[in-house]
Design a protein around this motif. Structure first.
Motif, PDB file in Angstrom:
ATOM      1  N   GLY A  75      22.361  -0.688  23.600  1.00  0.00           N
ATOM      2  CA  GLY A  75      21.952  -2.015  22.729  1.00  0.00           C
ATOM      3  C   GLY A  75      22.758  -3.710  23.023  1.00  0.00           C
ATOM      4  O   GLY A  75      21.942  -4.965  22.470  1.00  0.00           O
ATOM      5  N   VAL A  76      23.344  -3.258  24.300  1.00  0.00           N
ATOM      6  CA  VAL A  76      23.718  -4.446  24.592  1.00  0.00           C
ATOM      7  C   VAL A  76      22.411  -5.017  25.611  1.00  0.00           C
ATOM      8  O   VAL A  76      22.101  -6.355  25.325  1.00  0.00           O
ATOM      9  N   ASP A  77      21.459  -3.816  26.456  1.00  0.00           N
ATOM     10  CA  ASP A  77      20.188  -4.685  27.074  1.00  0.00           C
ATOM     11  C   ASP A  77      19.837  -5.214  26.128  1.00  0.00           C
ATOM     12  O   ASP A  77      18.230  -6.524  26.035  1.00  0.00           O
ATOM     13  N   PHE A  78      18.898  -4.719  24.821  1.00  0.00           N
ATOM     14  CA  PHE A  78      18.767  -5.140  23.737  1.00  0.00           C
ATOM     15  C   PHE A  78      18.880  -6.870  23.721  1.00  0.00           C
ATOM     16  O   PHE A  78      18.195  -7.511  23.228  1.00  0.00           O
ATOM     17  N   LEU A  79      19.823  -7.022  22.677  1.00  0.00           N
ATOM     18  CA  LEU A  79      20.732  -8.236  23.275  1.00  0.00           C
ATOM     19  C   LEU A  79      20.697  -9.031  24.128  1.00  0.00           C
ATOM     20  O   LEU A  79      20.191 -10.053  23.616  1.00  0.00           O
ATOM     21  N   HIS A  80      20.187  -8.677  25.315  1.00  0.00           N
ATOM     22  CA  HIS A  80      20.138  -9.314  26.639  1.00  0.00           C
ATOM     23  C   HIS A  80      18.442 -10.130  26.466  1.00  0.00           C
ATOM     24  O   HIS A  80      18.139 -11.049  26.588  1.00  0.00           O
ATOM     25  N   GLU A  81      17.492  -8.841  26.007  1.00  0.00           N
ATOM     26  CA  GLU A  81      16.331  -9.088  26.643  1.00  0.00           C
ATOM     27  C   GLU A  81      15.874 -10.048  25.548  1.00  0.00           C
ATOM     28  O   GLU A  81      15.012 -10.728  25.287  1.00  0.00           O
ATOM     29  N   ILE A  82      17.045 -10.119  23.898  1.00  0.00           N
ATOM     30  CA  ILE A  82      15.944 -10.978  23.114  1.00  0.00           C
ATOM     31  C   ILE A  82      16.679 -11.972  23.193  1.00  0.00           C
ATOM     32  O   ILE A  82      16.774 -13.476  22.189  1.00  0.00           O
ATOM     33  N   GLY A  83      17.660 -12.839  24.290  1.00  0.00           N
ATOM     34  CA  GLY A  83      18.453 -13.745  24.800  1.00  0.00           C
ATOM     35  C   GLY A  83      19.916 -14.081  24.240  1.00  0.00           C
ATOM     36  O   GLY A  83      19.730 -15.534  23.809  1.00  0.00           O
ATOM     37  N   ALA A  84      20.329 -13.325  23.584  1.00  0.00           N
ATOM     38  CA  ALA A  84      21.586 -13.680  23.013  1.00  0.00           C
ATOM     39  C   ALA A  84      22.326 -14.015  23.523  1.00  0.00           C
ATOM     40  O   ALA A  84      22.649 -13.541  25.845  1.00  0.00           O
ATOM     41  N   THR A  85      23.286 -14.632  23.522  1.00  0.00           N
ATOM     42  CA  THR A  85      24.199 -15.686  24.352  1.00  0.00           C
ATOM     43  C   THR A  85      25.353 -14.482  25.303  1.00  0.00           C
ATOM     44  O   THR A  85      26.024 -13.917  26.640  1.00  0.00           O
ATOM     45  N   GLY A  86      25.905 -14.185  24.208  1.00  0.00           N
ATOM     46  CA  GLY A  86      26.336 -13.320  24.296  1.00  0.00           C
ATOM     47  C   GLY A  86      27.206 -11.832  23.771  1.00  0.00           C
ATOM     48  O   GLY A  86      26.641 -11.648  22.347  1.00  0.00           O
ATOM     49  N   VAL A  87      28.058 -11.281  24.064  1.00  0.00           N
ATOM     50  CA  VAL A  87      28.425  -9.923  22.908  1.00  0.00           C
ATOM     51  C   VAL A  87      29.934 -10.259  21.865  1.00  0.00           C
ATOM     52  O   VAL A  87      30.495 -10.710  23.675  1.00  0.00           O
ATOM     53  N   VAL A  88      29.744  -9.469  21.429  1.00  0.00           N
ATOM     54  CA  VAL A  88      31.512  -8.779  20.823  1.00  0.00           C
ATOM     55  C   VAL A  88      31.283  -8.184  20.644  1.00  0.00           C
ATOM     56  O   VAL A  88      30.826  -7.534  20.381  1.00  0.00           O
ATOM     57  N   SER A  89      32.918  -7.825  20.736  1.00  0.00           N
ATOM     58  CA  SER A  89      33.299  -6.055  20.546  1.00  0.00           C
ATOM     59  C   SER A  89      34.382  -5.917  20.409  1.00  0.00           C
ATOM     60  O   SER A  89      34.782  -6.228  21.440  1.00  0.00           O
ATOM     61  N   THR A  90      34.889  -4.850  19.770  1.00  0.00           N
ATOM     62  CA  THR A  90      36.412  -3.944  19.991  1.00  0.00           C
ATOM     63  C   THR A  90      36.802  -3.339  21.346  1.00  0.00           C
ATOM     64  O   THR A  90      37.389  -2.815  21.274  1.00  0.00           O
TER      65      THR A  90
END
Length: 197
Positions: A75-90
């Motif tokens: 999931g994190v790698d997918f967000l990285h691939e589509i260009g998200a700047t960052g990730v939020v998680s608990t």
């Protein structure tokens, strides 16, 4: 403290909490340079994320809340691939993975009681995020200065519904306040200082 994030909050100390797709356009047009995208189905993320980051928005995606998006390495790698700047998680693991691929990280923390606070402090020490999303904002004055220091830099979130809430969050040591109220997404520090409407 991450200089890119600090600079982004220099003029507008409000992080846009964009829940679902209805207010994506409002964020695109707002002065706020930092946003958290939540509750957007995975199939729509690939369309929305590049548009917002193309507008030079610092866009964190709440990996815990987007339907169909795994909270694992993939999931994190997918967000990285589509260009998200960052990730939020608990969770610590997605934050560690995001940091490994040079994404910005935000650890979301809910403080409900003293024992929960202690667990949260330990989790933040492990995850070493760029930012902590500290919830709910009204609890912050009840936290010790030492606890606030461990959580810093933090964005105060939850029940920030007006200018007074933003001002109070900043006074309590927050780098910025997060709000889903789009009317606050272009509020500047100078407007707060001058008491402008």
């Amino acid at each position: 403290m991450n200089e890119r994030i600090t600079a982004a909050f220099a003029d507008v100390p409000v992080c846009a909490s964009v829940v679902g797709t209805a207010k994506v356009a409002d964020f695109a047009n707002a002065a706020s340079r930092v946003g958290i995208l939540a509750a957007v189905p995975v199939g729509q993320l690939a369309k929305i994320v590049p548009v917002l980051t193309g507008l030079e928005k610092i866009l964190f995606v709440n990996i815990d809340s987007c339907p169909g998006l795994a909270t694992d390495r993939g999931g994190v790698d997918f967000l990285h691939e589509i260009g998200a700047t960052g990730v939020v998680s608990t969770r610590v693991a997605p934050i560690e993975r995001a940091r490994a691929v040079s994404m910005l990280t935000m650890h979301k923390v809910f403080v409900t009681d003293r024992s929960n606070l202690n667990r949260s402090l330990e989790a933040v020490k492990r995850s070493r995020p760029d930012l902590v999303e500290l919830m709910p904002a009204p609890i912050i004055p009840w936290m010790s200065a030492q606890a606030r220091e461990v959580m810093s830099p933090f964005v105060a979130a939850g029940f920030v519904t007006d200018r007074a809430g933003v001002a109070h969050s900043l006074a309590m040591g927050a780098l910025a306040a997060a709000s889903s109220d789009s009317g606050l997404w272009s509020l500047t520090r100078s407007q707060l200082s001058a008491g402008e409407k």
